[in-house]
Design a protein around this motif. Structure first.
Motif, short mmCIF file in Angstrom:
data_model
loop_
_atom_site.label_atom_id
_atom_site.label_comp_id
_atom_site.label_asym_id
_atom_site.label_seq_id
_atom_site.Cartn_x
_atom_site.Cartn_y
_atom_site.Cartn_z
N GLN A 40 0.83 -1.21 0.00
CA GLN A 40 0.00 0.00 0.00
C GLN A 40 0.86 1.25 0.00
OE1 GLN A 40 -2.58 -0.74 3.42
NE2 GLN A 40 -4.33 -0.75 2.05
N VAL A 43 2.28 1.76 -3.41
CA VAL A 43 1.27 2.29 -4.35
C VAL A 43 1.04 3.77 -4.07
CG1 VAL A 43 -1.17 2.17 -5.00
CG2 VAL A 43 0.15 0.09 -4.77
N LEU A 58 -8.45 19.62 -10.46
CA LEU A 58 -9.89 19.56 -10.17
C LEU A 58 -10.32 20.54 -9.07
CD1 LEU A 58 -10.21 15.69 -10.35
CD2 LEU A 58 -11.06 17.30 -12.02
N ARG A 62 -14.05 21.57 -7.27
CA ARG A 62 -14.30 21.42 -5.83
C ARG A 62 -14.79 22.73 -5.24
NH1 ARG A 62 -9.17 18.93 -5.40
NH2 ARG A 62 -8.43 20.63 -4.14
N ILE A 128 -4.08 16.12 -0.89
CA ILE A 128 -4.23 15.64 -2.28
C ILE A 128 -5.22 14.47 -2.38
CG2 ILE A 128 -1.98 16.44 -3.05
CD1 ILE A 128 -0.97 13.55 -2.72
N GLY A 129 -5.70 13.97 -1.26
CA GLY A 129 -6.66 12.87 -1.33
C GLY A 129 -7.43 12.74 -0.04
N ARG A 130 -8.59 12.09 -0.15
CA ARG A 130 -9.43 11.93 1.04
C ARG A 130 -10.23 10.64 0.92
NH1 ARG A 130 -12.46 14.43 4.99
NH2 ARG A 130 -11.34 16.38 4.94
N LEU B 20 -9.09 7.49 -8.83
CA LEU B 20 -8.30 8.73 -8.80
C LEU B 20 -9.20 9.95 -8.64
CD1 LEU B 20 -5.27 9.23 -9.10
CD2 LEU B 20 -5.69 9.84 -11.47
N GLN B 22 -12.25 10.00 -7.55
CA GLN B 22 -12.93 9.91 -6.26
C GLN B 22 -12.06 10.46 -5.14
OE1 GLN B 22 -16.14 8.47 -5.35
NE2 GLN B 22 -15.54 9.61 -3.54
N ILE B 23 -10.81 10.01 -5.08
CA ILE B 23 -9.94 10.41 -3.97
C ILE B 23 -9.52 11.87 -4.08
CG2 ILE B 23 -7.68 10.00 -2.93
CD1 ILE B 23 -7.91 7.10 -3.84
N SER B 24 -9.18 12.29 -5.31
CA SER B 24 -8.59 13.62 -5.47
C SER B 24 -9.63 14.73 -5.51
CB SER B 24 -7.79 13.69 -6.77
OG SER B 24 -6.89 12.63 -6.85
N ALA B 25 -10.83 14.45 -5.93
CA ALA B 25 -11.79 15.53 -6.09
C ALA B 25 -13.12 15.27 -5.40
CB ALA B 25 -12.02 15.78 -7.59
N SER B 27 -14.30 13.17 -3.19
CA SER B 27 -14.34 12.99 -1.73
C SER B 27 -14.12 14.29 -0.99
CB SER B 27 -13.27 12.00 -1.28
OG SER B 27 -13.56 10.74 -1.78
N GLN B 28 -13.49 15.25 -1.65
CA GLN B 28 -13.19 16.52 -0.98
C GLN B 28 -14.31 17.54 -1.15
OE1 GLN B 28 -9.05 17.82 -1.34
NE2 GLN B 28 -8.60 15.89 -2.30
N LEU B 64 -10.27 -2.88 -4.70
CA LEU B 64 -8.86 -3.14 -4.38
C LEU B 64 -8.02 -1.86 -4.59
CD1 LEU B 64 -7.05 -5.53 -3.54
CD2 LEU B 64 -6.54 -5.88 -5.95
N ASP B 67 -8.94 0.62 -1.72
CA ASP B 67 -8.37 0.24 -0.42
C ASP B 67 -6.85 0.41 -0.41
OD1 ASP B 67 -10.77 -0.37 0.72
OD2 ASP B 67 -10.67 -2.52 0.31
N THR B 68 -6.22 0.12 -1.55
CA THR B 68 -4.76 0.24 -1.61
C THR B 68 -4.34 1.71 -1.58
OG1 THR B 68 -4.72 -1.76 -2.95
CG2 THR B 68 -2.71 -0.47 -2.91
N ALA B 69 -4.99 2.52 -2.39
CA ALA B 69 -4.59 3.93 -2.47
C ALA B 69 -4.89 4.69 -1.18
CB ALA B 69 -5.31 4.60 -3.64
N LEU B 70 -5.92 4.26 -0.45
CA LEU B 70 -6.32 4.98 0.76
C LEU B 70 -5.77 4.33 2.03
CD1 LEU B 70 -9.98 5.72 -0.28
CD2 LEU B 70 -8.27 7.43 0.27
#
Lengths: 303, 188
Positions: A40, A43, A58, A62, A128-130, B20, B22-25, B27-28, B64, B67-70
């Motif tokens: 993880q 990655v 993006l 937002r 950069i992520g959430r 990508l 989802q996580i970067s934009a 979700s915020q 997968l 879960d891996t990226a987060l």
């Protein structure tokens, strides 16, 4: 032919379910240094620059959606803030202790210049992520071990405590927010009745899953006189042997309610965090040159 | 490249982009206090367009990746999303729903299933913190927000996958109806 197709479909389903359960079981059982955790982190290291680029690209979208949400919330927010202002005004006029607390808060808000974070080197990082679910309150930031970030270092925003670093790669880190179900922070309530900040009312801040704007301060004695509007800060170190991960006096939030249950010897205090944890663009990681974080990691110590 | 390989490549790209974005934009961005969750929408759309097996495989890999990226517990999202994808695919195979609003209903149902399934797995794994009843409100609002996004997400996924999809009999029938024959050539 039909039977073969059905068999194939069922086999794929069983295989995928089995693979998921296998991953879940192995991941749950292994330590933070295990192969899946390492995968993880690898990655994250690879995808962090992509995430950063996507996050920057993006941002206008937002902000646009954020504006709609702000507009919807504006009326409620205005009424709430007016009420809060009136309450604070009464208290500032009415009590010398509240005035002292007010000046203390002003100092706390200027975290960079205060004694609170003395000895720390704040590193500013971009979010950069959430995580999209309420079960994992985590964010990813664009600073990692190359900037001196280590596991378990505290993270703050301009408003107050945000969380702590829980995973680090060379160029990115994962921050677990104080609203995550695994989080716990020792904290102190600054009440006007207790002017000596070292002897404030202490407790443990736990989140309530599903209520990101409501933290719970637990293990507060029933007799403690806590009022709505009291400010909560981190308790910090009490012992040289068991030093807290968070420095003392970092602002956490404000008391909104205290539940006094008759059958319990403790009261449960509800806190609204100062930091808007759903709207974080930048945070500061309080680094210490790496030595302390590394030693904590080696000891496997928790907050 | 064979048609199935082309479809697999496109599915892989869609899965990566979904996680990508989802996580970067997404979700915020907070809408009514919650964030939209594209994963169940995309997985359900793939199930509706391609069938149960591609839907399940897509769900597994989107989960997968997420879960891996987060850095979340591996396997949780995969398990939930693969079941969502499989269910959407079976719906297509058994009922073949043709209504224009099908993606909206399926998107809302997929989001509900994913949210409730995710919560159930979390409860099974053990939760340290107290769980508020407001979680139910969050789930409901997420379903509404996702339902609003279901149609555009379905259209985007369909657009991305259409060149690699096998010929759809329904589309062929519709084209035959519009052109008045099996094809413009047969008309001539």
């Amino acid at each position: 032919m039909y039977k073969q197709s059905v068999r194939r479909r069922r086999a794929v389903l069983v295989l995928l379910v089995a693979a998921s359960l296998f991953l879940l079981t192995v991941y749950f059982g292994e330590s933070a240094g295990g192969p899946f955790h390492a995968l993880q982190r690898g990655v994250l290291q690879v995808t962090a620059p992509i995430q950063e680029g996507a996050s920057r690209a993006l941002k206008p979208f937002r902000d646009l959606f954020g504006w709609f949400d702000d507009t919807l919330d504006a009326r409620d927010e205005r009424d709430r803030l007016r009420k809060e202002r009136n309450e604070l005004r009464k208290r500032v006029i009415g009590a010398q202790a509240a005035e002292r607390e007010n000046s203390q808060l002003r100092r706390l808000l200027n975290l960079d210049r205060s004694d609170t974070v003395e000895g720390y080197e704040p590193v500013t990082a971009r979010v950069i992520g959430r995580s999209p679910t309420v079960w994992y309150a985590t964010i990813t930031v664009d600073k990692g071990s190359s900037a001196g970030v280590r596991v378990y270092q505290p993270v703050v925003s301009g408003d107050g405590l945000v969380g702590k670093v829980t995973a680090v790669t060379r160029g990115a880190s994962q921050v677990t927010l104080i609203t995550d179900s695994t989080s716990g922070v020792s904290a102190r309530v600054l009440t006007p009745a207790v002017t000596d900040s070292a002897n404030g009312i202490t407790g443990l801040i736990k989140p309530a899953v599903g209520r990101p704007r409501d933290l719970l301060l637990e293990f507060v004695p029933r007799r403690a006189n806590i009022r709505k509007g009291d400010v909560v800060v981190t308790a910090g170190s009490r012992s040289s042997r068991l030093e807290s991960l968070f420095p003392a006096n970092l602002p956490v939030g404000v008391v909104t309610k205290a539940d006094d249950e008759e059958l319990s010897q403790y009261q449960r205090v509800h806190i609204r965090p100062f930091a808007d944890l759903r709207r974080l663009d930048f945070v500061q990681i309080l680094t210490r040159g790496g030595a302390r974080g590394s030693s904590l990691r080696a000891e496997g110590r928790n907050p | 490249m064979t048609p199935s390989a082309a479809l697999a490549v496109r599915l892989g790209i869609v899965a990566l982009l979904t996680v990508l974005v989802q996580i970067s934009a997404v979700s915020q961005v907070s809408l009514l206090g919650v964030s939209a969750d594209l994963s169940p929408l995309v997985v359900a759309s793939v199930g509706l367009l391609c069938g149960s097996v591609p839907g399940a495989v897509m769900g597994f890999f989107v989960g997968l990746f997420a879960d891996t990226a987060l850095l979340q517990t591996l396997g949780v999202s995969s398990l939930v999303l693969l079941l969502v994808g499989y269910w959407a695919g079976r719906l297509r195979e058994l009922r073949d729903p043709a209504h224009a609003l099908t993606p909206l209903a399926v998107g809302a149902a997929a989001t509900a299933a994913a949210s409730i399934g995710f919560s159930l797995v979390q409860f099974l794994l053990g939760v340290d913190a107290p769980v508020s009843l407001l979680l139910l409100r969050d789930i409901l609002v997420t379903i509404l927000v996702n339902a609003a996004l279901a149609m555009p997400v379905y259209a985007l996924v369909r657009r991305a996958l259409l060149p690699a999809l096998p010929e759809d009999p329904r589309r062929r029938r519709r084209r035959a109806y519009v052109t008045g024959g099996l094809s413009p050539i047969s008309r001539a």
